[in-house]
Design a protein around this motif. Structure first.
Motif, PDB file in Angstrom:
ATOM      1  N   TRP A 175       0.832  -1.198   0.000  1.00 59.30           N
ATOM      2  CA  TRP A 175       0.000   0.000   0.000  1.00 59.30           C
ATOM      3  C   TRP A 175       0.875   1.261   0.000  1.00 59.30           C
ATOM      4  O   TRP A 175       0.547   2.256  -0.621  1.00 59.30           O
ATOM      5  CB  TRP A 175      -0.901  -0.098   1.228  1.00 59.30           C
ATOM      6  CG  TRP A 175      -1.681   1.097   1.605  1.00 59.30           C
ATOM      7  CD1 TRP A 175      -2.876   1.496   1.080  1.00 59.30           C
ATOM      8  CD2 TRP A 175      -1.360   2.037   2.623  1.00 59.30           C
ATOM      9  NE1 TRP A 175      -3.292   2.619   1.716  1.00 59.30           N
ATOM     10  CE2 TRP A 175      -2.397   2.971   2.661  1.00 59.30           C
ATOM     11  CE3 TRP A 175      -0.287   2.165   3.508  1.00 59.30           C
ATOM     12  CZ2 TRP A 175      -2.401   4.042   3.549  1.00 59.30           C
ATOM     13  CZ3 TRP A 175      -0.290   3.228   4.384  1.00 59.30           C
ATOM     14  CH2 TRP A 175      -1.336   4.154   4.411  1.00 59.30           C
ATOM     15  N   ALA A 176       2.029   1.167   0.660  1.00 61.96           N
ATOM     16  CA  ALA A 176       2.937   2.308   0.679  1.00 61.96           C
ATOM     17  C   ALA A 176       3.829   2.343  -0.554  1.00 61.96           C
ATOM     18  O   ALA A 176       4.120   3.405  -1.089  1.00 61.96           O
ATOM     19  CB  ALA A 176       3.803   2.260   1.932  1.00 61.96           C
ATOM     20  N   ASP A 177       4.259   1.191  -1.022  1.00 60.63           N
ATOM     21  CA  ASP A 177       5.208   1.164  -2.130  1.00 60.63           C
ATOM     22  C   ASP A 177       4.532   1.249  -3.495  1.00 60.63           C
ATOM     23  O   ASP A 177       5.176   1.562  -4.479  1.00 60.63           O
ATOM     24  CB  ASP A 177       6.093  -0.086  -2.051  1.00 60.63           C
ATOM     25  CG  ASP A 177       7.370   0.178  -1.270  1.00 60.63           C
ATOM     26  OD1 ASP A 177       7.959   1.257  -1.488  1.00 60.63           O
ATOM     27  OD2 ASP A 177       7.760  -0.658  -0.450  1.00 60.63           O
ATOM     28  N   TYR A 178       3.269   0.929  -3.557  1.00 62.05           N
ATOM     29  CA  TYR A 178       2.551   1.020  -4.833  1.00 62.05           C
ATOM     30  C   TYR A 178       1.294   1.855  -4.665  1.00 62.05           C
ATOM     31  O   TYR A 178       0.177   1.353  -4.762  1.00 62.05           O
ATOM     32  CB  TYR A 178       2.233  -0.388  -5.348  1.00 62.05           C
ATOM     33  CG  TYR A 178       3.477  -1.123  -5.759  1.00 62.05           C
ATOM     34  CD1 TYR A 178       4.026  -0.934  -7.024  1.00 62.05           C
ATOM     35  CD2 TYR A 178       4.133  -1.967  -4.877  1.00 62.05           C
ATOM     36  CE1 TYR A 178       5.194  -1.582  -7.396  1.00 62.05           C
ATOM     37  CE2 TYR A 178       5.301  -2.606  -5.233  1.00 62.05           C
ATOM     38  CZ  TYR A 178       5.821  -2.413  -6.496  1.00 62.05           C
ATOM     39  OH  TYR A 178       6.980  -3.046  -6.854  1.00 62.05           O
ATOM     40  N   PRO A 179       1.485   3.154  -4.398  1.00 58.25           N
ATOM     41  CA  PRO A 179       0.331   3.980  -4.056  1.00 58.25           C
ATOM     42  C   PRO A 179      -0.666   4.133  -5.205  1.00 58.25           C
ATOM     43  O   PRO A 179      -1.812   4.473  -4.986  1.00 58.25           O
ATOM     44  CB  PRO A 179       0.957   5.325  -3.690  1.00 58.25           C
ATOM     45  CG  PRO A 179       2.289   5.328  -4.336  1.00 58.25           C
ATOM     46  CD  PRO A 179       2.737   3.900  -4.378  1.00 58.25           C
ATOM     47  N   GLU A 180      -0.216   3.905  -6.418  1.00 62.92           N
ATOM     48  CA  GLU A 180      -1.119   4.172  -7.529  1.00 62.92           C
ATOM     49  C   GLU A 180      -1.684   2.900  -8.130  1.00 62.92           C
ATOM     50  O   GLU A 180      -2.379   2.934  -9.120  1.00 62.92           O
ATOM     51  CB  GLU A 180      -0.383   4.962  -8.606  1.00 62.92           C
ATOM     52  CG  GLU A 180       0.189   6.241  -8.053  1.00 62.92           C
ATOM     53  CD  GLU A 180       0.582   7.199  -9.135  1.00 62.92           C
ATOM     54  OE1 GLU A 180       1.328   6.783 -10.027  1.00 62.92           O
ATOM     55  OE2 GLU A 180       0.120   8.339  -9.100  1.00 62.92           O
ATOM     56  N   ASP A 182      -3.873  -0.537  -8.445  1.00 62.78           N
ATOM     57  CA  ASP A 182      -5.230  -0.911  -8.119  1.00 62.78           C
ATOM     58  C   ASP A 182      -5.172  -2.134  -7.203  1.00 62.78           C
ATOM     59  O   ASP A 182      -5.288  -3.264  -7.648  1.00 62.78           O
ATOM     60  CB  ASP A 182      -5.936  -1.231  -9.442  1.00 62.78           C
ATOM     61  CG  ASP A 182      -7.224  -1.977  -9.240  1.00 62.78           C
ATOM     62  OD1 ASP A 182      -7.971  -1.597  -8.342  1.00 62.78           O
ATOM     63  OD2 ASP A 182      -7.463  -2.941 -10.006  1.00 62.78           O
ATOM     64  N   ILE A 183      -4.919  -1.888  -5.930  1.00 59.26           N
ATOM     65  CA  ILE A 183      -4.878  -3.019  -5.000  1.00 59.26           C
ATOM     66  C   ILE A 183      -5.983  -2.858  -3.976  1.00 59.26           C
ATOM     67  O   ILE A 183      -6.518  -1.770  -3.784  1.00 59.26           O
ATOM     68  CB  ILE A 183      -3.522  -3.132  -4.265  1.00 59.26           C
ATOM     69  CG1 ILE A 183      -3.123  -1.756  -3.730  1.00 59.26           C
ATOM     70  CG2 ILE A 183      -2.462  -3.719  -5.153  1.00 59.26           C
ATOM     71  CD1 ILE A 183      -2.070  -1.798  -2.684  1.00 59.26           C
TER      72      ILE A 183
END
Lengths: 453, 624
Positions: A175-180, A182-183
């Motif tokens: 959630w922090a490393d892939y803020p953009e 669609d998770i």
């Protein structure tokens, strides 16, 4: 350097048990648990002095104790050392060690006293090789130990909590490393609940471990056999063996009765199962299914056969049910007669022993067979205690981290701080194995989430 | 080696990408006679994948590069098209800058910086052979020129034995249709390096006017742009917007029907691809339940109509690409200008290197960037900078620079590479740092600028700026400790509304700020003595106050780690002779040959007991 402590005496049930503390704060920590009868503090004492008094923990008095003080550098390790000698026995020594650890000492690593002695120049340089050997052997044994008492021990619990923590931390990290990307949205409510549940589990482990005086972990053992082959007599005999400790643990497992008994240095958690037989009765069938299940999951299977009678199909069926791994076929009632061919049933079990539970014969053989199966032939009790205690400590440290995570999440601290605490908790749980928390978390990130451009 | 003798250098950099640029510039700035070789001068500073710099953890790297006197941040600011601070609200440890950049302008600026740099020759030539002759390295170009140099930095990116795959079609090539380095790989093998093969990929570039932007979600930059570089004074403006679209069931169908034609799936590509840069077909096959995948449409520059389709990399045949791109909303009539492709390339196992990025078995030979098994412009630039600094220090006989894990993401990146090795191209992530509350993007200057200054890479002006900022920050911290805020109706109303307890007596400003619910901004009207301070400094003060407990906690862990780092391992150590080390530990230690006990402790397969054994061994050694 941290101040370390460990049980220094070899046998858990010897006449005297010694807890040794070494390091800068050894004396300060000892003053927290030891009260001399003349009210004099240990910190006012010179080296090479002995004081008589009592040790305490927050529950109250532990035991009569003699404290020996060694001042640096005139001690085994070259640091300040205090040795607290109390009456031997698993329970007292362990309780004292626990009190010392709670007062600020760290559990000593394998061979750490000797390591410090060497590093502080207390040993001849020529002894380096043997010190290295010793540390390496102890390290290996600590590891083996953790594995061999795996069944029923804290190790499984640790694994379970660890993987849950890794899962949560991976979600926070992604959630922090892939803020953009669609998770899956990270919901605070869910996170709170998850951390809560981890905390509860840890708390429960700590409480269960602490309550009562027996060493709870041990080997989950099933005692099975046809009715009237002498299971109960055997159980009573084991319970009474060498003043061992018997505790009822009501309702903690799905099994009806669970008892912890000592067989030599090993704790067995005996589970009395319903008899195994084919039945049409619905209610009885549930009991039988349960019994089968607990047999499969048990770490040690004791199958009792009546030696005074010929072996029959039902005996064979039970032997087959138990399988020939970690199983001991016990031919009982040899005081009456032994009509059973040991050779013939040896293929059904890992070991076959002949006993008389009534006359307490053959217990040594049984003990040896159990030792062999568990792989503890060469392990002494104090190491088992230390191994368990070390794991217990690890859990406590991890709990400190998750508890704090819980608290600061409630007051609205940002999730980066919470992630760090959770990762620290994982790292604590990985202390023995030398794994790295961040590696595991990142592995989890890429196996569970579809991220990346 | 036959050919004509051309020139002698102190430092030669092979490759003019992001790693090569930083390596060349820094070596020249440190006074070494330096050359940068590139196969094509027009490819210097190329961004063959996304037209953006930074992102999570990568933004940290750019800031750190800047604090050490590197160039990436400055140039990114100069050609910034749009910038965003990612992860605002998730905590200061994970704030990360990311900027869309003008790709052509970036190349142009970087090339000119190399051209203008004193002590630096920028040359177009393919290095085909490398040889070591005592302490001198000899490099031969394809035209037969031989250059002698004291040190070499290999930064070949995806060019080394590069091979492009588009479906069943494959050919030798570097990125963007540029020639690959076809011979150097063999020469390096002959030299004795262990070479492996990795793979990466990029999506198609498409014509802007063929996209239907109507109904696509728009993405804007931040209102106020924070620049990457500590030396950027002018205000940066957003010049573009990006768009977001999604794949759908039809996209999935096209890809699933043609998956057998992907060279990854048919086994034609042997190279290992990155887990975190999967192609669209990878994402679809591995996560079958996922209904749709996100796509960002990003302009490649101000003076081009090429658009980059982030998230849509692929190695499927061109006709399949045309088909699946057209299933995506907005791309129904898309015109592909450059198709997506996968590229395989040679790289090395970084465990062969020290944390200086020098090869253990080849003195004076360094590696940086994708050649070392990493992925990403920022990761490459960071390594280039460190390799360049170390090569220069070596030439000058001035020791070495190793950044530890607690100092920076750069240190973490390099330690991970050389200690753990890589199985697929390595990308930086904030999750990789155990000290991430200390390694923030806002304090990169405090962590690294003094080191850059010592190396002579920070100008007086930048240094004085830094010192001023630090002074103001410390004064404000002091003020926050000494200032008492009196209770008032307004303040208590605020506190209650934030679900935190009221105050009845005066409270220190610092104690109020420690409450997570309360910000500096909130307290403005109650904090009457507050001086006018740059908001970025104020933010830093606030972070240091709010996170003090956690920062201290990490600082304690750092201290513990550094205690082990201090114990150096002698180079001559023979692990097989050390009694008491387990066989697994012996083998792993022998492979990595750690420089200190700390590094040894991070090797997987080395247990705490093994470290104790090593401690005894080292102690005996030093006493003997």
């Amino acid at each position: 350097m941290k101040t370390i402590a460990a049980i220094a005496t070899a046998q858990g049930s010897g006449g005297i048990g010694i807890v040794r503390i070494s390091g800068e704060k050894a004396i300060e920590i000892s003053d927290k648990v030891f009260k001399s009868i003349d009210q004099n503090k240990l910190s006012n004492q010179k080296g090479y002095r002995a004081k008589y008094g009592y040790t305490f923990d927050k529950e109250g008095k532990i035991d009569e104790t003699i404290a020996l003080i060694f001042r640096a550098p005139k001690s085994y390790t070259g640091e300040d050392v205090v040795e607290l000698s109390c009456h031997g026995g698993v329970y007292i020594t362990r309780r004292l060690l626990r009190a010392v650890l709670e007062s600020g000492a760290e559990m000593a690593g394998p061979g750490e006293f000797t390591k410090r002695a060497f590093l502080n120049g207390k040993m001849d340089l020529t002894q380096a090789e043997s010190v290295m050997d010793l540390i390496s052997a102890k390290g290996k044994r600590a590891n083996d130990m953790a594995l061999s008492i795996r069944e029923g021990s804290l190790v499984n619990k640790i694994e379970e909590i660890k993987s849950k923590l890794i899962e949560m931390t991976a979600h926070l990290c992604v959630w922090a490393d892939y803020p953009e990307e669609d998770i899956q949205q990270l919901e605070l409510k869910v996170l709170k609940k998850d951390i809560d549940s981890i905390n509860n589990t840890l708390q429960k482990v700590i409480n269960n471990y602490d309550s009562g005086c027996a060493i709870k972990e041990g080997i989950r053992t099933v005692l099975i056999g046809k009715p009237n082959v002498g299971k109960s007599t055997l159980m009573n005999m084991l319970s009474g063996y060498e003043k061992s400790i018997v505790t009822d643990i009501p309702g903690t497992t799905r099994d009806t009765i669970e008892e912890t008994v000592m067989l030599g240095d090993i704790q067995l958690r005996l589970i009395d199962t319903a008899g195994i037989r084919e039945t049409e009765n619905y209610v009885e069938k549930i009991g039988v299914d349960r019994a089968k299940e607990s047999i499969i999951s048990a770490g040690l299977k004791l199958i009792v056969i009546d030696g005074s009678k010929e072996i029959d199909d039902e005996d064979i069926k039970i032997l087959e049910e138990a399988g020939n791994e970690n199983s001991i076929a016990i031919i009982n009632k040899i005081d009456i007669d032994n009509k059973i061919d040991k050779e013939r049933i040896s293929k059904y079990a890992s070991k076959v022993v002949e006993i008389s539970a009534k006359e307490k014969k053959g217990i040594e053989d049984l003990k040896e067979a159990v030792y062999d199966i568990i792989g503890m032939t060469k392990i002494d009790a104090s190491e088992v205690i230390i191994s368990n205690e070390r794991q217990f400590n690890i859990i406590k440290k991890a709990y400190k981290c998750t508890q704090e995570a819980d608290e600061i999440l409630k007051i609205g601290m940002t999730l980066d701080a919470i992630t760090v605490l959770l990762q620290d908790a994982i790292q604590e749980l990985m202390e023995l194995s030398g794994e790295r928390a961040s590696d595991k978390v990142i592995e989890e990130v890429f196996s569970k989430f579809c991220v990346g451009k | 080696m036959k050919g004509f003798n051309a020139e002698n250098y102190d430092v030669v950099v092979i490759g003019g990408g992001h790693a090569g640029i930083e390596a060349g510039l820094v070596a020249a700035r440190m006074g070494c006679k330096t050359a940068v070789f590139t196969i094509n001068l027009d490819a210097v500073g190329n961004c063959p994948c996304n037209p953006s710099i930074g992102g999570t953890a990568k933004g940290h790297l750019v800031r750190e590069i800047d604090a050490l006197g590197g160039e990436m941040g400055k140039t990114a600011d100069e050609c910034c098209l749009q910038s965003r601070m990612l992860n605002r609200g998730k905590g200061p440890a994970v704030h990360s800058l990311r900027a869309q950049i003008d790709r052509n302008k970036y190349k142009e600026i970087m090339k000119q910086k190399l051209e203008k740099q004193k002590n630096l020759d920028l040359r177009q030539a393919e290095i085909v052979d490398i040889e070591q002759d005592n302490d001198i390295w000899k490099l031969k170009t394809r035209n037969g020129a031989i250059y002698e140099t004291k040190t070499v930095i290999i930064a070949t990116g995806t060019y080394l034995s590069g091979r492009v795959h588009i479906g069943e079609v494959s050919y030798e090539s570097g990125p963007d249709g540029i020639f690959p380095a076809a011979f150097l790989g063999e020469s390096l093998k002959k030299l004795g390096l262990s070479i492996r093969r990795f793979k990466t990929g990029t999506p198609a570039r498409v014509l802007k006017s063929s996209i239907n932007f109507k109904d696509l979600e728009e993405q804007y930059g931040d209102e106020k742009i924070v620049p990457f570089s500590y030396s950027t004074n002018k205000e940066l403006k957003n010049k573009i917007i990006c768009h977001i679209s999604w794949t759908n069931e039809n996209t999935k169908k096209v890809i699933t029907n043609n998956i057998h034609r992907s060279p990854m799936y048919s086994g034609k590509i042997e190279g290992v691809g990155p887990r975190y840069c999967p192609s669209l077909e990878d994402k679809i096959m591995r996560f079958q339940d996922k209904e749709r995948h996100q796509m960002f449409i990003e302009p490649c520059g101000e003076n081009t109509e090429e658009m980059y389709l982030q998230g849509m990399s692929s190695s499927l045949p061109e006709e399949v690409q045309i088909e699946f791109y057209k299933t995506i909303k907005g791309l129904e009539n898309v015109m592909i200008m450059r198709p997506a492709y996968a590229i395989e390339y040679d790289c090395v196992d970084p465990q062969q290197m020290y944390a200086t990025l020098e090869f253990k078995d080849f003195k004076g030979l360094y590696g940086a960037g994708q050649f070392n098994g990493s992925s990403g412009y920022e990761e490459a630039a960071a390594q280039g900078l460190i390799a360049g600094i170390n090569a220069a220090l070596k030439v000058k006989g001035q020791g070495e620079l190793i950044l530890d894990r607690a100092s920076s993401y750069i240190g973490t990146l390099i330690d991970d590479l050389v200690t753990k090795g890589v199985n697929d191209p390595y990308r930086m992530m904030t999750s990789r740092s155990e000290y991430r509350l200390v390694l923030r993007q806002d304090n990169a200057d405090e962590r690294l600028m003094p080191i850059g200054r010592d190396l002579g890479l920070i100008s007086d002006e930048i240094w004085e700026d830094f010192c001023d900022r630090k002074k103001i920050k410390e004064q404000e911290l002091k003020r926050a400790k000494n200032t008492v805020i009196k209770p008032s109706e307004g303040l208590n109303k605020l506190l209650v509304s934030r679900e935190t307890s009221e105050i009845t007596t005066g409270i220190r400003l610092i104690d109020l700020l420690k409450r997570p619910q309360i910000s500096y901004e909130d307290l403005k009207e109650f904090d009457v003595t507050r001086p006018d301070i740059n908001p970025s400094i104020l933010e830093q003060v606030e972070i240091e106050i709010k996170y003090e407990g956690y920062i201290n906690r990490q600082n304690r862990q750092i201290e513990e780690m550094r205690r082990l780092e201090k114990q150096k391992m002698p180079e001559s150590i023979n692990y097989k002779d050390i009694k008491g080390l387990r066989l697994e530990a012996q083998e792993k230690l022998e492979k990595v040959r750690p420089i200190n006990l700390g590094q040894a402790s991070r090797i997987s397969g080395v247990s705490p007991a093994d470290i104790s054994v090593l401690m005894i061994y080292l102690n005996r050694k030093s006493n003997n």
